[in-house]
Design an enzyme around this catalytic site. Structure first.
Site, PDB file in Angstrom:
ATOM      1  N   ASP A 182      18.726 -80.152  -7.399  1.00 28.40           N
ATOM      2  CA  ASP A 182      19.314 -79.439  -6.255  1.00 28.40           C
ATOM      3  C   ASP A 182      19.223 -77.918  -6.469  1.00 28.40           C
ATOM      4  OD1 ASP A 182      20.579 -79.104  -3.864  1.00 28.40           O
ATOM      5  OD2 ASP A 182      22.566 -79.699  -4.574  1.00 28.40           O
ATOM      6  N   ASN A 185      17.109 -86.507   3.967  1.00 27.87           N
ATOM      7  CA  ASN A 185      16.341 -85.248   4.016  1.00 27.87           C
ATOM      8  C   ASN A 185      15.460 -85.124   5.270  1.00 27.87           C
ATOM      9  OD1 ASN A 185      15.915 -85.023   0.401  1.00 27.87           O
ATOM     10  ND2 ASN A 185      17.423 -84.026   1.708  1.00 27.87           N
ATOM     11  N   GLU A 187      27.000 -91.325 -17.797  1.00 31.57           N
ATOM     12  CA  GLU A 187      27.667 -90.045 -18.043  1.00 31.57           C
ATOM     13  C   GLU A 187      27.120 -89.039 -17.033  1.00 31.57           C
ATOM     14  OE1 GLU A 187      30.165 -89.519 -20.056  1.00 31.57           O
ATOM     15  OE2 GLU A 187      30.082 -91.587 -20.768  1.00 31.57           O
TER      16      GLU A 187
END
Ligand code: FPP
Length: 251
Positions: free
Chosen positions: A24, A72, A214
Site C-alpha cells: 500500500d 480496485n 502475525e
C-alpha cells in the site's frame, strides 16, 4: 515497536515460511513527489523485483503479494488500465532474473475477468517458471477474500447437494481445499502479514488464511519498503510468541 529491531540478527531457523504483503501507499509516494499516481505504481513494480530477490535470499518459501483487489476496479479507468499492464511489463523484463533465482510464479484471483494480455502474461510466467523449485512468488490479482469464500461455499454446497460430500464431514481442511491458496498445500496460511503505508486493516485479503498470522504494520510507502525493512519485520515476527490459541509451553 516496529522498526527498532533492525540491528537484531535474524534466526535463520525461524524465517517465516510464508510472508504475505499488502503493498500500500504507491499513490501517496507519488503525490509526495508531485508525480501522477501511476508513477507510484511503476516504482511499486520496481520494488516488487527488489523485495522478491531479498525474500528469496532470506529463505522465505512463499511470498504472496496483493497486486490488485476485486475492489480496485472502482479506480479511474486510466489507473486500472495501467495496473493491468504492470504484470505484462514485469514478467517481460524480470522473468530471466526470476528463473535465475529459481523462483516459481503463481497467480491467484478471478483471472477470467482480467484483460486477455494480463491473463496471458500471468499464464506464461507460470508456465515458464513451473520447473523452478525455489521460492513461490504468488500474486493475488483481482483477488477478494469474501469472493473466495463465496466460491468455496458454492462448490461445497453443490457437492453436498449432489450427495458426493457429507455435510457432517465438512471441516477446516474441506474449506482450505476449496480456496485459491490450495496450490500452496501446507504453506497456504501466511506466517507473517506485512502492510505498508501505515494503514492497519486487512482490506479483504486472505480472510480465512490469516486467522493465526502475525501482523506487522509499517509506515513506509510500498516503493520505499526496503530489504532492511523486510528484515526488520521478520525480526519483529521472531520476537512474537505464537500460541495458536494454546498456551506457552514454558509457562
Ligand atoms: C496500493 O497503493 C497499491 C495498489 C492498488 C497496486 C499495487 C501494485 C503494485 C505495487 C505493482 C504490482 C506489480 C506487479 C508486478 C503486478 P495505493 O494506490 O492504494 O496507494 P495510496 O493508498 O497511497 O493511494
Amino acid at each position: 515497536m516496529f522498526g527498532d529491531k533492525q540491528t537484531t540478527a535474524l534466526d535463520p531457523a525461524r524465517i517465516p515460511a510464508h510472508v504475505a504483503i499488502i503493498m500500500d501507499g504507491n499513490g501517496r509516494w507519488a503525490k509526495k513527489r508531485f508525480l501522477p499516481r501511476i508513477a507510484g505504481h511503476k516504482q511499486g513494480m520496481e520494488n516488487v523485483k527488489v523485495i522478491t530477490k531479498a525474500a528469496s535470499r532470506l529463505g522465505i518459501k512463499v511470498l504472496t503479494l496483493y497486486a490488485f483487489s476485486t475492489e480496485n476496479w472502482k479506480r479511474p479507468d486510466s489507473e486500472v488500465n495501467y495496473l493491468m499492464s504492470l504484470p505484462v511489463d514485469f514478467f517481460n523484463v524480470f522473468m530471466p532474473e526470476l528463473i535465475e533465482e529459481n523462483v516459481r510464479v503463481q497467480v491467484m484471483g478471478e483471472l477470467d475477468a482480467l484483460p486477455a494480455k494480463t491473463r496471458q502474461a500471468a499464464a506464461q510466467a507460470e508456465a515458464d517458471s513451473a520447473a523452478n523449485t525455489g521460492m513461490i512468488l504468488n500474486f493475488a490479482l483481482n483477488y477478494g477474500g469474501r469472493d473466495e469464500l463465496i466460491e468455496a461455499t458454492r462448490a461445497i454446497a453443490t457437492a453436498a447437494a449432489a450427495g458426493t460430500l457429507d455435510p457432517a464431514a465438512i471441516d477446516a481442511d474441506t474449506i482450505a481445499a476449496h480456496l485459491m491458496t490450495r496450490r500452496l498445500g501446507d504453506r497456504a496460511d501466511p506466517d507473517l502479514l506485512i502492510r505498508t503505508s501505515g494503514e492497519e486493516r486487512l482490506s479483504n485479503f486472505l480472510l480465512w488464511q490469516l486467522a493465526y498470522s502475525e501482523l506487522v504494520f509499517t509506515p513506509a510507502y510500498w516503493p520505499d519498503f526496503s530489504p532492511a525493512a523486510l528484515e526488520s519485520a521478520i525480526a519483529e515476527y521472531q520476537s512474537r510468541d505464537r500460541r495458536f490459541g494454546g498456551i506457552d509451553s514454558n509457562r
